[in-house]
Design an enzyme around this catalytic site. Structure first.
Site, PDB file in Angstrom:
ATOM      1  N   LYS A 153      16.509  21.918  -9.829  1.00 25.66           N
ATOM      2  CA  LYS A 153      15.758  21.135 -10.389  1.00 25.66           C
ATOM      3  C   LYS A 153      16.763  20.301 -10.799  1.00 25.66           C
ATOM      4  O   LYS A 153      17.461  20.143 -11.660  1.00 25.66           O
ATOM      5  CB  LYS A 153      14.486  21.121 -11.319  1.00 25.66           C
ATOM      6  CG  LYS A 153      13.236  21.796 -10.456  1.00 25.66           C
ATOM      7  CD  LYS A 153      13.108  21.098  -9.637  1.00 25.66           C
ATOM      8  CE  LYS A 153      11.484  20.484 -10.477  1.00 25.66           C
ATOM      9  NZ  LYS A 153      10.864  20.010 -10.596  1.00 25.66           N
TER      10      LYS A 153
ATOM     11  N   HIS B 209       0.872  -1.297  -0.343  1.00 27.14           N
ATOM     12  CA  HIS B 209      -0.139   0.752   0.385  1.00 27.14           C
ATOM     13  C   HIS B 209       0.749   0.850   0.041  1.00 27.14           C
ATOM     14  O   HIS B 209       0.433   1.870   0.865  1.00 27.14           O
ATOM     15  CB  HIS B 209      -0.968   0.325   0.989  1.00 27.14           C
ATOM     16  CG  HIS B 209      -1.485  -1.034   0.879  1.00 27.14           C
ATOM     17  ND1 HIS B 209      -3.188  -1.492   0.754  1.00 27.14           N
ATOM     18  CD2 HIS B 209      -0.663  -2.150   2.462  1.00 27.14           C
ATOM     19  CE1 HIS B 209      -3.125  -2.670   1.590  1.00 27.14           C
ATOM     20  NE2 HIS B 209      -2.233  -3.345   2.096  1.00 27.14           N
TER      21      HIS B 209
ATOM     22  N   GLU C  91      10.716   8.889 -16.643  1.00 25.70           N
ATOM     23  CA  GLU C  91       8.739   9.589 -16.785  1.00 25.70           C
ATOM     24  C   GLU C  91       8.187   8.152 -18.318  1.00 25.70           C
ATOM     25  O   GLU C  91       7.308   8.693 -18.167  1.00 25.70           O
ATOM     26  CB  GLU C  91       8.948  10.859 -16.584  1.00 25.70           C
ATOM     27  CG  GLU C  91       9.612  11.244 -15.228  1.00 25.70           C
ATOM     28  CD  GLU C  91       9.197  12.871 -14.496  1.00 25.70           C
ATOM     29  OE1 GLU C  91       8.340  14.217 -15.539  1.00 25.70           O
ATOM     30  OE2 GLU C  91      10.171  13.480 -14.874  1.00 25.70           O
TER      31      GLU C  91
ATOM     32  N   SER D 162      16.124  21.952 -15.225  1.00 22.24           N
ATOM     33  CA  SER D 162      15.024  22.682 -15.459  1.00 22.24           C
ATOM     34  C   SER D 162      15.314  24.671 -15.905  1.00 22.24           C
ATOM     35  O   SER D 162      16.124  24.790 -15.794  1.00 22.24           O
ATOM     36  CB  SER D 162      13.613  23.003 -14.261  1.00 22.24           C
ATOM     37  OG  SER D 162      13.191  24.069 -14.944  1.00 22.24           O
TER      38      SER D 162
END
Ligand code: ARG
Length: 461
Positions: free
Chosen positions: A284, A157, A291, A278
């Site tokens: 970043k 979970h 992704e 970024s």
């Protein structure tokens, strides 16, 4: 001749839109090598069976080699008016060798040709993917061996559940990828039959030898039913189904990498090689490759769905609908290949942060099950009661804002009077993983053994 292909029957050229919707050369040019291999096998068979002369067949084969060379060098300008790869190759062959080119299409059709080309192509693609999958398995098994004793939290979970080892986690993916390879191998075994010689749909009156062409093309046997041979595309669907499942596995690992790279987790670090910055936020470091691998199942499952929808309700035998199998299939398998390469790169690149992982492994009372097991083993409590006692101890620790190992013996004995100091030994994360020596369990000794077993298997190929 005003119609480039069907001069005999057709007086006028097709409408521009007809040509545009009909043509497949834009994408099936990718099948040139397979198409030419099929034609060479067919030519040799025609000669051996006395259907064309030996010299004509020799000319065809010589010419086909030249056409392939031109295509490989990018020197052949494909024509959309010629529709597809089959007609483009034949037309160029006629320019190169003249009349014998016109005899090549004896006893075959584009219907058995395209089915043959696609089977040959998918066979090669599956073999390539299998090599890539093995490389990814190897990268993961190497990480597993290196981190056989690196403890981390195991989740259910997405809540910390019990400590596991990083190596064990890596090996879970090695197992999944092994099954993916099995699915591709199954699909390959079933698709490796030759449709060539089914001709348009009914077979042919010429005395062809389908065993010969099947053998020359590396197929296990000719397909037994000509209607099935030209209309079956379940072999594409099977490969795409295997690809979809595999992509789904990759996306799960990709999602874990994304999660693990966050400031909140910091479980692993990816270097500059597999991250991007970024344009506005200088701090970043984004895991874009992970992704994108996470997103790839979108188009790959899409390709499988698209093909099944095309095939559904399609009457026998060949219909042009089936031309729609190619673009999605090529796109899906190209992208799976890219995702595999990116994932292998990331696995090599990824550095687990052992200290962070160790701290996280202990958080959330992850050794509570070990405590319950101790109560069963040492005090003879039934597991249900041990579970209850442990629950009370967790609640006590939670109230104090500390861990189970921070409770005093007196506090523990207030919950169950028979608890002894020996209990503290099972409350560490190392003891927890080391104890899980059951077959398939996370103990470092198991992980080392399994990682070595996989590496040996993978080295044998
Ligand atoms: N481009 C066609 C395909 O991909 C090849 C077969 C064409 N056959 C035909 N009868 N028009 O399916």
């Amino acid at each position: 001749m005003s119609n480039k292909m069907w001069g005999g029957r057709f007086a006028a050229s097709p409408d521009a839109i007809m040509e545009e919707i009909n043509a497949s050369i834009g994408f099936d040019q990718r099948l040139a090598a397979q198409d030419i291999a099929g034609s060479k096998a067919h030519a040799a068979m025609l000669a051996k069976q006395g259907i064309v002369s030996k010299s004509d067949a020799a000319e065809m084969r010589r010419g086909l080699d030249l056409v392939l060379k031109e295509i490989a060098a990018g020197r052949l300008a494909f024509s959309r008016a010629l529709e597809d790869i089959h007609m483009n190759v034949e037309s160029r062959l006629r320019e190169l060798i003249g009349e014998p080119a016109g005899r090549l299409h004896t006893a075959r059709s584009r219907n058995d040709q395209i089915a043959t080309d696609m089977r040959l192509h998918l066979r090669e693609t599956v073999d390539h993917l299998d090599g890539q999958l093995a490389a990814l398995q190897k990268a993961l098994a190497e990480k597993a061996l290196e981190h056989a004793a690196t403890v981390m939290p195991g989740f259910t979970h997405l809540q910390a559940a019990q400590p596991v080892t990083f190596g064990h986690h890596c090996l879970a993916y090695v197992e999944m990828l092994g099954r993916d390879r099995g699915r591709f191998a199954d699909a390959r075994r079933r698709l490796n039959e030759s449709p060539l010689g089914a001709a348009a749909l009914a077979g042919t009156p010429y005395p062809i030898d389908r065993d010969m062409t099947a053998k020359e093309l590396g197929f296990d046997r000719p397909m037994r039913n000509s209607l099935d041979a030209v209309s079956a595309r379940d072999f594409v669907a099977e490969v795409l189904a295997a690809a979809a499942i595999c992509a789904t596995h990759l996306s799960r690992l990709a999602e874990e990498i994304v999660l693990w790279c966050t400031a909140q987790f910091q479980f692993v670090t990816l270097t500059d090689k597999f991250t991007t910055g970024s344009s506005i936020m200088p701090q970043k470091r984004n895991p874009d490759a992970a992704e994108l691998v996470r997103a790839k199942p979108g188009r790959i499952i899409g390709a499988l769905t698209a093909l099944l929808v095309v095939l559904k309700g399609l009457p026998l035998a060949y219909s042009k609908d089936m031309q729609e199998d190619k673009e999605p299939a090529f796109d899906a398998l190209d992208n799976l290949s890219l995702a595999l390469a990116a994932m292998t790169g990331m696995v090599h690149d990824m550095r687990p942060n052992a200290d962070v992982l160790r701290k996280a492994a202990a958080k959330g009372y992850t050794t509570a099950t070990d405590l319950a097991d101790w109560l069963v083993r040492e005090l003879g409590l039934p597991f249900r009661e041990a579970h209850h006692v442990t629950g009370r101890l967790v609640s006590l620790a939670e109230g104090k804002g500390g861990d189970l190992s921070e409770l005093t013996l007196a506090e523990m004995q207030a919950v169950h009077r028979k608890i002894t100091a020996g209990v503290f030994k099972v409350l560490t994360v190392d003891a927890s993983v080391a104890a899980r020596k059951s077959f398939g369990g996370t103990a470092p000794a198991n992980v080392r053994r399994e990682a070595r077993r996989w590496l040996k298997l993978l080295d044998r190929g």
